[in-house]
Scaffold this motif. Structure first.
Motif, PDB file in Angstrom:
ATOM      1  N   THR A 110       0.842  -1.205   0.000  1.00  0.00           N
ATOM      2  CA  THR A 110       0.000   0.000   0.000  1.00  0.00           C
ATOM      3  C   THR A 110       0.873   1.249   0.000  1.00  0.00           C
ATOM      4  OG1 THR A 110      -1.713  -1.185   1.225  1.00  0.00           O
ATOM      5  CG2 THR A 110      -1.848   1.219   1.209  1.00  0.00           C
ATOM      6  N   ILE A 111       0.667   2.102  -0.990  1.00  0.00           N
ATOM      7  CA  ILE A 111       1.504   3.301  -1.170  1.00  0.00           C
ATOM      8  C   ILE A 111       0.623   4.525  -1.313  1.00  0.00           C
ATOM      9  CG2 ILE A 111       3.199   4.438  -2.670  1.00  0.00           C
ATOM     10  CD1 ILE A 111       4.240   1.681  -3.433  1.00  0.00           C
ATOM     11  N   ASP A 112       0.944   5.559  -0.547  1.00  0.00           N
ATOM     12  CA  ASP A 112       0.311   6.867  -0.675  1.00  0.00           C
ATOM     13  C   ASP A 112       1.304   7.756  -1.416  1.00  0.00           C
ATOM     14  OD1 ASP A 112      -0.782   9.373  -0.465  1.00  0.00           O
ATOM     15  OD2 ASP A 112      -1.078   9.324   1.698  1.00  0.00           O
ATOM     16  N   MET A 113       0.947   8.147  -2.639  1.00  0.00           N
ATOM     17  CA  MET A 113       1.893   8.870  -3.491  1.00  0.00           C
ATOM     18  C   MET A 113       2.085  10.330  -3.114  1.00  0.00           C
ATOM     19  SD  MET A 113       3.453   6.976  -5.639  1.00  0.00           S
ATOM     20  CE  MET A 113       4.132   8.301  -6.638  1.00  0.00           C
ATOM     21  N   HIS A 114       1.258  10.834  -2.185  1.00  0.00           N
ATOM     22  CA  HIS A 114       1.432  12.246  -1.847  1.00  0.00           C
ATOM     23  C   HIS A 114       0.806  12.567  -0.495  1.00  0.00           C
ATOM     24  CE1 HIS A 114       1.970  16.565  -2.546  1.00  0.00           C
ATOM     25  NE2 HIS A 114       0.795  16.705  -1.971  1.00  0.00           N
ATOM     26  N   THR A 115       1.643  13.060   0.420  1.00  0.00           N
ATOM     27  CA  THR A 115       1.127  13.536   1.696  1.00  0.00           C
ATOM     28  C   THR A 115       2.120  14.548   2.277  1.00  0.00           C
ATOM     29  OG1 THR A 115       0.170  12.851   3.813  1.00  0.00           O
ATOM     30  CG2 THR A 115       2.196  11.747   3.142  1.00  0.00           C
ATOM     31  N   HIS A 116       1.724  15.142   3.405  1.00  0.00           N
ATOM     32  CA  HIS A 116       2.591  16.064   4.132  1.00  0.00           C
ATOM     33  C   HIS A 116       2.597  15.661   5.600  1.00  0.00           C
ATOM     34  CE1 HIS A 116       2.736  18.826   0.720  1.00  0.00           C
ATOM     35  NE2 HIS A 116       1.425  18.703   0.624  1.00  0.00           N
ATOM     36  N   GLY A 117       3.749  15.685   6.210  1.00  0.00           N
ATOM     37  CA  GLY A 117       3.808  15.451   7.642  1.00  0.00           C
ATOM     38  C   GLY A 117       3.219  16.635   8.394  1.00  0.00           C
TER      39      GLY A 117
END
Length: 285
Positions: free
Chosen positions: A17-24
């Motif tokens: 499972t991969i999330d291609m875009h996020t921000h901490g």
């Protein structure tokens, strides 16, 4: 309904499972997150929640344009980007999550990892050798533009939601990939950095797809044919991205009554794009 839920859980348990875009959360200060939550229907979770969600890899990006990423930090754009990357590393480390630089380091199962990216390569446009510096710092995903035109290319949407930048709409600036942008695409290909076209306009997107020698992505977007929204891409752009061997990231976000407001709308975008370019070219961001 229970069968669908069970199938989803099984898929989440067994698939990478991969999330291609996020921000901490450490990158975006609390006051800005609070302001954004009032206009953007998008939840924010700390990186420590990645294992709970069984996310094996999340691409965590620093924001490189002045308006949202660096100017308010009261430091140079370059130092602003570096500070965000350092904060992302620190947040991941505090959660016991490794920062990876190659796909071989991504692990299946319950292990969560983070890969660093930059959204809005303004610092590279201002000083091209910063691309090598970013690579040395572990950045592996490069979003050419964010909410401001730069020396590499032009944006698809302004921060107010209008299509394109005011300068392009007024004819003061030509849209598309610049000569320097072409050089940066070639260098990113050489370094093994993935180019992200989310936030780029059609002219920039199509030019990059024509220029690149490696797959590209649009990490968080949707299908313009399904819903008229400036942040979504046309069928032509989707075909061009998939022709590079790349991916189109479905973006489960609502903004001022537009966007993907529920799972049904998410499914409509997924169905259209899967039929258009094939499900193997879809991801989530």
């Amino acid at each position: 309904m229970s069968t669908t839920v069970e199938q989803a859980r099984k898929l989440n348990d067994t698939a990478l499972t991969i999330d291609m875009h996020t921000h901490g959360l450490s990158i975006v200060p609390r006051w800005l997150r609070t302001l954004g939550a009032k206009t953007i229907d998008m939840q924010s979770e700390p990186l420590s929640q990645l294992p709970k969600g069984k996310v094996n890899l999340a691409v965590v990006t620093a924001v490189g344009d002045a308006l949202l990423g660096t100017a308010w930090r009261l430091r140079s754009p370059w130092n602003g980007v570096k500070a965000q990357l350092e904060l992302a590393r620190a947040e991941a480390s505090a959660a016991g999550i490794a920062v990876v630089e190659t796909v071989e380091q991504i692990e299946a199962g319950d292990t969560a990892t983070v890969m660093l990216g930059v959204e809005g390569a303004d610092v590279v446009g201002a000083q091209p050798d910063r691309l090598i510096d970013l690579h040395r710092m572990g950045v592996r995903v490069l979003g050419l533009v964010h909410y401001a035109d730069n020396a590499l290319g032009t944006i698809g949407t302004s921060v107010t939601g209008s299509r394109g930048s005011r300068a392009v709409r007024a004819g003061r600036y030509s849209s598309g990939l610049t000569a320097l942008g072409k050089e940066v695409v070639a260098e990113a290909n050489r370094l093994g950095m993935l180019i992200d076209l989310a936030h780029a306009d059609a002219a920039t997107t199509l030019a990059v797809c024509d220029q690149t020698s490696a797959p590209v992505v649009s990490s968080h977007t949707g299908a313009l044919a399904v819903h008229e929204f400036p942040r979504y891409i046309s069928d032509e752009e989707a075909r061009a991205i998939s022709a590079t061997g790349g991916l189109i990231g479905l973006w489960p976000m609502g903004f001022r009554g537009v966007g993907m407001r529920d799972l049904d709308e998410f499914a409509r975008h997924a169905s259209h794009l899967a039929e258009l370019v094939g499900p193997e070219h879809l991801c989530v961001g």
